[in-house]
Enzyme design. Sequence first.
Site, short mmCIF file in Angstrom:
data_model
loop_
_atom_site.label_atom_id
_atom_site.label_comp_id
_atom_site.label_asym_id
_atom_site.label_seq_id
_atom_site.Cartn_x
_atom_site.Cartn_y
_atom_site.Cartn_z
N HIS A 155 -39.71 39.34 68.61
CA HIS A 155 -39.09 38.12 68.05
C HIS A 155 -40.03 37.36 67.13
O HIS A 155 -39.59 36.54 66.34
CB HIS A 155 -38.64 37.21 69.19
CG HIS A 155 -37.45 37.74 69.93
ND1 HIS A 155 -36.17 37.27 69.73
CD2 HIS A 155 -37.33 38.74 70.84
CE1 HIS A 155 -35.32 37.93 70.50
NE2 HIS A 155 -36.00 38.84 71.19
N ASP A 357 -43.24 32.12 61.08
CA ASP A 357 -42.19 32.17 62.10
C ASP A 357 -41.51 33.53 62.03
O ASP A 357 -41.28 34.04 60.92
CB ASP A 357 -41.14 31.07 61.81
CG ASP A 357 -40.62 30.41 63.07
OD1 ASP A 357 -40.52 31.10 64.10
OD2 ASP A 357 -40.32 29.21 63.03
P1 ADQ Z 1 -38.66 29.89 68.82
O1 ADQ Z 1 -40.09 29.82 68.38
O2 ADQ Z 1 -38.36 29.18 70.07
O3 ADQ Z 1 -38.15 31.40 68.94
P2 ADQ Z 1 -36.41 29.19 66.91
O4 ADQ Z 1 -35.95 30.45 66.29
O5 ADQ Z 1 -36.44 28.05 65.95
O6 ADQ Z 1 -37.86 29.23 67.55
O7 ADQ Z 1 -35.40 28.85 68.08
C1 ADQ Z 1 -35.43 27.62 68.74
C2 ADQ Z 1 -34.09 27.34 69.42
O8 ADQ Z 1 -34.30 26.24 70.30
C3 ADQ Z 1 -33.01 26.96 68.42
O9 ADQ Z 1 -31.79 27.53 68.84
C4 ADQ Z 1 -32.97 25.43 68.54
O10 ADQ Z 1 -31.71 24.86 68.30
C5 ADQ Z 1 -33.40 25.19 69.97
N1 ADQ Z 1 -34.09 23.89 70.03
C6 ADQ Z 1 -35.24 23.54 69.43
N2 ADQ Z 1 -35.52 22.23 69.67
C7 ADQ Z 1 -34.52 21.76 70.42
C8 ADQ Z 1 -34.21 20.49 70.99
N3 ADQ Z 1 -34.98 19.44 70.79
N4 ADQ Z 1 -33.08 20.39 71.71
C9 ADQ Z 1 -32.29 21.44 71.91
N5 ADQ Z 1 -32.51 22.65 71.39
C10 ADQ Z 1 -33.61 22.82 70.67
C11 ADQ Z 1 -38.68 32.73 68.78
C12 ADQ Z 1 -39.40 32.99 67.46
C13 ADQ Z 1 -38.48 32.68 66.28
C14 ADQ Z 1 -37.19 33.49 66.41
C15 ADQ Z 1 -36.59 33.33 67.81
C16 ADQ Z 1 -35.41 34.27 68.01
O11 ADQ Z 1 -40.59 32.22 67.37
O12 ADQ Z 1 -39.11 32.95 65.04
O13 ADQ Z 1 -36.25 33.02 65.45
O14 ADQ Z 1 -37.55 33.61 68.81
O15 ADQ Z 1 -35.75 35.59 67.72
#
Ligand code: ADQ
Length: 458
Positions: A155, A357
């Site tokens: 991921h 990311d």
């Molecule tokens: P993450 O580093 O966790 O994931 P991301 O892809 O942005 O990053 O996903 C975060 C999720 O958490 C999103 O669905 C977002 O809506 C939710 N989220 C964040 N802050 C929030 C809040 N304050 N309240 C509620 N929900 C919140 C890892 C990798 C990424 C990759 C994903 C999936 O680092 O690059 O996209 O896995 O493969």
Amino acid sequence: MGRLVVISNRIPVAGARVGSTGGLAVALADVLARREALWIGWSGVLADVPEPPTRRRTRRTDIVGFGLTPEMHAGFYSGFANGTLWPLFHYRLGLVDYRRDDYQKYLATNSYIAEVVRQNLRPDDTIWVHDFHLIPLARALRALGIPNPVGFFLHIPFPAAEVFRALPVHRDLAEALSHFDLVGFQTDSCRRQFADYAGSGDPHAAEIGGRRVTLGTFPIGIDTQRFSAYAADGDGGIESARLAESTGTRALAIGVDRLDYSKGLPNRIAGYGEFLARNPDWHGKVQYLQITPISRGEVANYRSMRRELDGMAGRLNGKYAEFDWTPLRYLNRGYPRKSLAAFYRQAHVGLVTPLRDGMNLVAKEFVAAQRADDPGVLVLSEFAGAASELAGALKVNPYDVDAIADAIGKALAMPLDERASRWKADFGCISANTATAWAESFLSALAATQAAREPIAA
Ligand code: ADQ
């Protein structure tokens, strides 16, 4: 068809329907609804003697949670996975804290997890392993004599070969990856970097230690239709109404990120500060909402980063705020997905500026939540995996604070026809490449590796 066995660091939260919790559970919801499945991960329980695995069933999925000891957790999770691999794979060599002993615990914990898998496995199961915590799992499964197809999806980014080589155990880790039948990456560039490291002439396969592993690109998506519906239904509840009321006629910029150094938050806040410094006309007319729940609070780097951001947010408001205007609202808490969707929809600018990311799902959620007739503008780091798909976003180099300031100004001033055409391109992309399409394409590529292996009938 045999079962799908999903293995990830954590199992979905108890009490929540599969598909209603964040990240992976959302991405796999449709696939799990269609076939019998088993999901194995850490239960969240730590005890000096690991608790025996627990089992529960949600719809068609059995969920098995295993316990860990505090020692395993410290070495495997906080130590090698989050203290070494996470910074290294995000190009932050200066933050890498490698300990040989942590790596031994990482390997031993993966062997322990392999044993939990063995006890729950059937001969016709297909195994799908997720993320950097579990790179040695296929090798550990093979050591137990398990022949089932095993795929792996990374991921987070896979770094450039020279960066990966800085890891003292890079050879062993790459050898471990070669025991999977398929290794999936978020972007072509990550896939090529792994092929390059392995010295492979073919960017779709690598040969390591005499084993050939298939490589593929599978950019993860979201449940676009559902997320758009959340935003459009006006179902964000009281929180959405209160945000609209408190923003009034001001333009709204939004950022939503876990508190993590990969997300580029200090540069983003500095970029917004630079925008305000250069554009006094916008004072009192724009509001930036940054929602940042605390994560990995047990890792020292994360604690110091929290202090840095608290200081930056306080200084920015101290410098610019008026008695009736707070330019930055910086919050350390999470919100329900429906509220988030409604927040994104109200925003004129989405700020997604990670230093690095794997994909970044917030970028896709922001696009999904917009109104077709008056969409906001996404400002996106060129180093997020999402940048390779979202051609309509305003791209920035997140290390360039001035460029972030420029992009905020450009987004706020962008005419409707340009906003609409940029958004349309991106919405088309996330509507075609959904979470379900991602999971299906990975699983069919994994099945194809098996078909290629079967002897051709005479
Ligand atoms: P993450 O580093 O966790 O994931 P991301 O892809 O942005 O990053 O996903 C975060 C999720 O958490 C999103 O669905 C977002 O809506 C939710 N989220 C964040 N802050 C929030 C809040 N304050 N309240 C509620 N929900 C919140 C890892 C990798 C990424 C990759 C994903 C999936 O680092 O690059 O996209 O896995 O493969």
